[in-house]
Design a protein around this motif. Structure first.
Motif, PDB file in Angstrom:
ATOM      1  N   GLU A 146      35.770  42.815  39.063  1.00 40.77           N
ATOM      2  CA  GLU A 146      35.732  43.819  39.246  1.00 40.77           C
ATOM      3  C   GLU A 146      35.302  44.976  38.705  1.00 40.77           C
ATOM      4  O   GLU A 146      34.885  46.233  38.284  1.00 40.77           O
ATOM      5  CB  GLU A 146      37.480  44.088  39.546  1.00 40.77           C
ATOM      6  CG  GLU A 146      37.379  43.298  41.009  1.00 40.77           C
ATOM      7  CD  GLU A 146      38.713  43.504  41.798  1.00 40.77           C
ATOM      8  OE1 GLU A 146      39.973  44.273  41.660  1.00 40.77           O
ATOM      9  OE2 GLU A 146      39.607  42.993  42.678  1.00 40.77           O
TER      10      GLU A 146
ATOM     11  N   PRO B 129      43.719  32.206  33.991  1.00 40.69           N
ATOM     12  CA  PRO B 129      44.477  32.330  35.496  1.00 40.69           C
ATOM     13  C   PRO B 129      43.644  32.994  36.418  1.00 40.69           C
ATOM     14  O   PRO B 129      43.020  34.123  36.356  1.00 40.69           O
ATOM     15  CB  PRO B 129      46.077  33.082  35.840  1.00 40.69           C
ATOM     16  CG  PRO B 129      46.585  33.089  34.097  1.00 40.69           C
ATOM     17  CD  PRO B 129      44.869  32.666  32.627  1.00 40.69           C
ATOM     18  N   ASP B 130      43.519  33.030  37.226  1.00 42.88           N
ATOM     19  CA  ASP B 130      42.276  33.010  38.959  1.00 42.88           C
ATOM     20  C   ASP B 130      42.796  35.077  38.691  1.00 42.88           C
ATOM     21  O   ASP B 130      41.689  36.276  39.182  1.00 42.88           O
ATOM     22  CB  ASP B 130      42.906  32.457  39.908  1.00 42.88           C
ATOM     23  CG  ASP B 130      41.924  30.846  40.365  1.00 42.88           C
ATOM     24  OD1 ASP B 130      41.347  31.149  39.119  1.00 42.88           O
ATOM     25  OD2 ASP B 130      42.153  30.472  40.742  1.00 42.88           O
ATOM     26  N   GLU B 131      43.841  35.191  38.603  1.00 46.93           N
ATOM     27  CA  GLU B 131      44.016  36.477  39.544  1.00 46.93           C
ATOM     28  C   GLU B 131      43.661  37.938  37.793  1.00 46.93           C
ATOM     29  O   GLU B 131      42.883  38.408  38.349  1.00 46.93           O
ATOM     30  CB  GLU B 131      45.407  37.124  39.742  1.00 46.93           C
ATOM     31  CG  GLU B 131      46.249  36.418  37.841  1.00 46.93           C
ATOM     32  CD  GLU B 131      46.818  35.298  38.182  1.00 46.93           C
ATOM     33  OE1 GLU B 131      47.855  35.334  37.666  1.00 46.93           O
ATOM     34  OE2 GLU B 131      46.367  34.178  38.534  1.00 46.93           O
ATOM     35  N   VAL B 132      43.354  37.140  37.467  1.00 39.90           N
ATOM     36  CA  VAL B 132      43.402  38.060  36.220  1.00 39.90           C
ATOM     37  C   VAL B 132      41.926  37.302  35.692  1.00 39.90           C
ATOM     38  O   VAL B 132      40.858  38.946  35.573  1.00 39.90           O
ATOM     39  CB  VAL B 132      44.086  37.496  34.116  1.00 39.90           C
ATOM     40  CG1 VAL B 132      43.348  38.176  33.158  1.00 39.90           C
ATOM     41  CG2 VAL B 132      45.339  37.045  34.279  1.00 39.90           C
TER      42      VAL B 132
ATOM     43  N   PRO C 233      49.434  36.013  30.788  1.00 38.92           N
ATOM     44  CA  PRO C 233      48.166  36.486  32.007  1.00 38.92           C
ATOM     45  C   PRO C 233      48.533  38.253  31.922  1.00 38.92           C
ATOM     46  O   PRO C 233      47.715  39.124  32.285  1.00 38.92           O
ATOM     47  CB  PRO C 233      48.615  35.751  32.340  1.00 38.92           C
ATOM     48  CG  PRO C 233      49.075  34.151  32.299  1.00 38.92           C
ATOM     49  CD  PRO C 233      49.690  34.835  30.668  1.00 38.92           C
TER      50      PRO C 233
ATOM     51  N   GLU D  21      39.915  37.622  38.513  1.00 34.84           N
ATOM     52  CA  GLU D  21      39.268  38.622  39.247  1.00 34.84           C
ATOM     53  C   GLU D  21      39.202  40.020  38.864  1.00 34.84           C
ATOM     54  O   GLU D  21      38.593  40.435  39.139  1.00 34.84           O
ATOM     55  CB  GLU D  21      39.751  38.106  40.694  1.00 34.84           C
ATOM     56  CG  GLU D  21      39.300  38.667  41.922  1.00 34.84           C
ATOM     57  CD  GLU D  21      37.863  38.370  42.201  1.00 34.84           C
ATOM     58  OE1 GLU D  21      37.786  39.669  42.981  1.00 34.84           O
ATOM     59  OE2 GLU D  21      37.753  37.198  41.891  1.00 34.84           O
ATOM     60  N   MET D  22      40.622  40.246  38.221  1.00 36.63           N
ATOM     61  CA  MET D  22      40.634  41.988  38.290  1.00 36.63           C
ATOM     62  C   MET D  22      39.958  41.637  36.976  1.00 36.63           C
ATOM     63  O   MET D  22      38.777  42.717  37.134  1.00 36.63           O
ATOM     64  CB  MET D  22      42.138  41.633  37.127  1.00 36.63           C
ATOM     65  CG  MET D  22      42.251  43.167  36.970  1.00 36.63           C
ATOM     66  SD  MET D  22      44.267  43.269  36.054  1.00 36.63           S
ATOM     67  CE  MET D  22      43.637  45.246  36.062  1.00 36.63           C
TER      68      MET D  22
ATOM     69  N   ARG E 265      45.580  41.388  31.650  1.00 36.32           N
ATOM     70  CA  ARG E 265      45.511  42.035  32.554  1.00 36.32           C
ATOM     71  C   ARG E 265      46.034  43.730  31.954  1.00 36.32           C
ATOM     72  O   ARG E 265      44.743  44.558  32.445  1.00 36.32           O
ATOM     73  CB  ARG E 265      46.845  41.354  33.733  1.00 36.32           C
ATOM     74  CG  ARG E 265      46.267  40.909  34.780  1.00 36.32           C
ATOM     75  CD  ARG E 265      46.900  40.836  35.902  1.00 36.32           C
ATOM     76  NE  ARG E 265      48.839  40.606  36.251  1.00 36.32           N
ATOM     77  CZ  ARG E 265      48.903  39.693  35.849  1.00 36.32           C
ATOM     78  NH1 ARG E 265      49.003  38.308  35.941  1.00 36.32           N
ATOM     79  NH2 ARG E 265      50.960  39.448  35.913  1.00 36.32           N
TER      80      ARG E 265
END
Length: 337
Positions: A131, A122-125, A88, A127-128, A92
């Motif tokens: 964006e 992963p959700d944070e990846v 992850p 989401e980034m 990123r």
């Protein structure tokens, strides 16, 4: 930036694999941009456009030009991992690199290629990436060779390259252990005869299913109804004298009983598939088709063949060289989407 070459100077295994993947993609593009487009659309589940589009009489805000040649921007970044999980943090960082390199660019994809089954991002990846207009695509090497094998490649030399690429991926252990996998095949009119003779068939130019799965299931009426272990896969066709001629088995072995089972299923198919014997088909012979009830939970039929990890579904690993009966028992009563 290092060029992609057929003779890589890399020593690290991951770099060698990445190079071979990129060579395969380049060769598909050189043969036809449509081949690469089809592959990317399948992997990315998106309307990826490769190359220019030709249109006429395209209305604009102020006029209607007579003709238009338009090429949409496209950038595909590939990150390979020889393990079963992506990194992850690295993904990123890749997103930040993409933004720095191609600020405001649309049509950008980051393909995360891993061994084993297709992993999740992963959700944070995700989401980034969203964006910044980047689509992160999780894919396995199994997905890659499956989709490459499905492409309508007509050039014989390129088909050989596709097979060599597939062999390379499997030789590196990048596709899941087939001894725990079932391939479910669509059946319709032929279902009863497949079941009766313990044989399933498909055109020989399709990718060999035995390379990814030790077990074959018959999908019928929204369920996998029977499962058998593949004991032989062989290409065969009728010769000028009207006799079935068999190649050397791709896997397993042939004896008189298995050859006769193939002849019998071909004879039975004449009622609904006349001329089957006149074109080369691959015949999968199983140890026996054992009844099971592995049912599709969601609406609609299965759109094509699918692979299932029996160990993950049942929670127990099948023993080495397990017969089809054990696979059928492990799947009985279970559901899939």
């Amino acid at each position: 930036m290092a060029d992609v070459t057929r003779f890589p100077r890399y020593h690290q295994a991951e770099n060698v694999v990445t190079n071979h993947v990129m060579v395969m993609l380049r060769m598909l593009y050189n043969a036809s941009p449509k081949l690469l487009e089809g592959l990317l659309q399948a992997l990315c589940a998106d309307e990826v456009t490769v190359g220019p589009r030709f249109s006429q009489q395209v209305a604009g805000a102020h006029s209607v030009p007579d003709g238009l040649i338009l090429q949409e921007p496209l950038a595909v970044f590939v990150e390979t991992k020889l393990g079963s999980a992506a990194d992850p943090g690295q993904l990123r960082r890749h997103c930040r690199t993409i933004v720095d390199r191609l600020p405001g660019r649309k049509g950008t994809y980051l393909v995360s290629l891993t061994a084993g089954q297709r992993g999740s991002i992963p959700d944070e990846v995700m989401e980034m990436a969203r964006e910044h207009g980047i689509k992160v695509v999780p894919a396995s090497f199994g997905d890659l060779v499956e989709q490459v094998g499905q492409l309508p490649v007509t050039d014989l030399a390129l088909r050989e390259v596709v097979q060599e690429f597939t062999d390379f991926v499997f030789s590196q252990g990048l596709v899941p252990r087939e001894d725990q996998f079932l391939v479910a095949m669509l059946t319709g009119t032929s279902w009863r005869d497949n079941l009766a003779h313990g044989v399933y068939y498909e055109p020989v130019d399709r990718n060999p299913k035995w390379q990814r799965a030790a077990f074959l299931g018959l999908y019928h009426d929204r369920q996998v109804s029977h499962v058998g272990r593949i004991v032989a896969a062989v290409a065969a066709v009728q010769d000028a004298a009207g006799e079935m001629t068999f190649d050397d088995p791709e896997t397993g072995s042939l004896d008189d009983a298995r050859r006769q089972a193939i002849r019998d299923v071909v004879a039975a198919a004449q009622a609904y598939y006349p001329g089957l014997e006149a074109s080369r088909h691959r015949y999968y012979v199983v140890d026996a088709f054992t009844p099971t009830d592995f049912r599709k939970r969601t609406g609609g039929g299965m759109m094509g063949h699918r692979y299932f990890d029996i160990e993950n579904l049942s929670g127990a690993r099948l023993p080495n060289r397990a017969p089809g009966t054990l696979a059928a028992q492990a799947l009985d009563g279970r559901l899939f989407d």
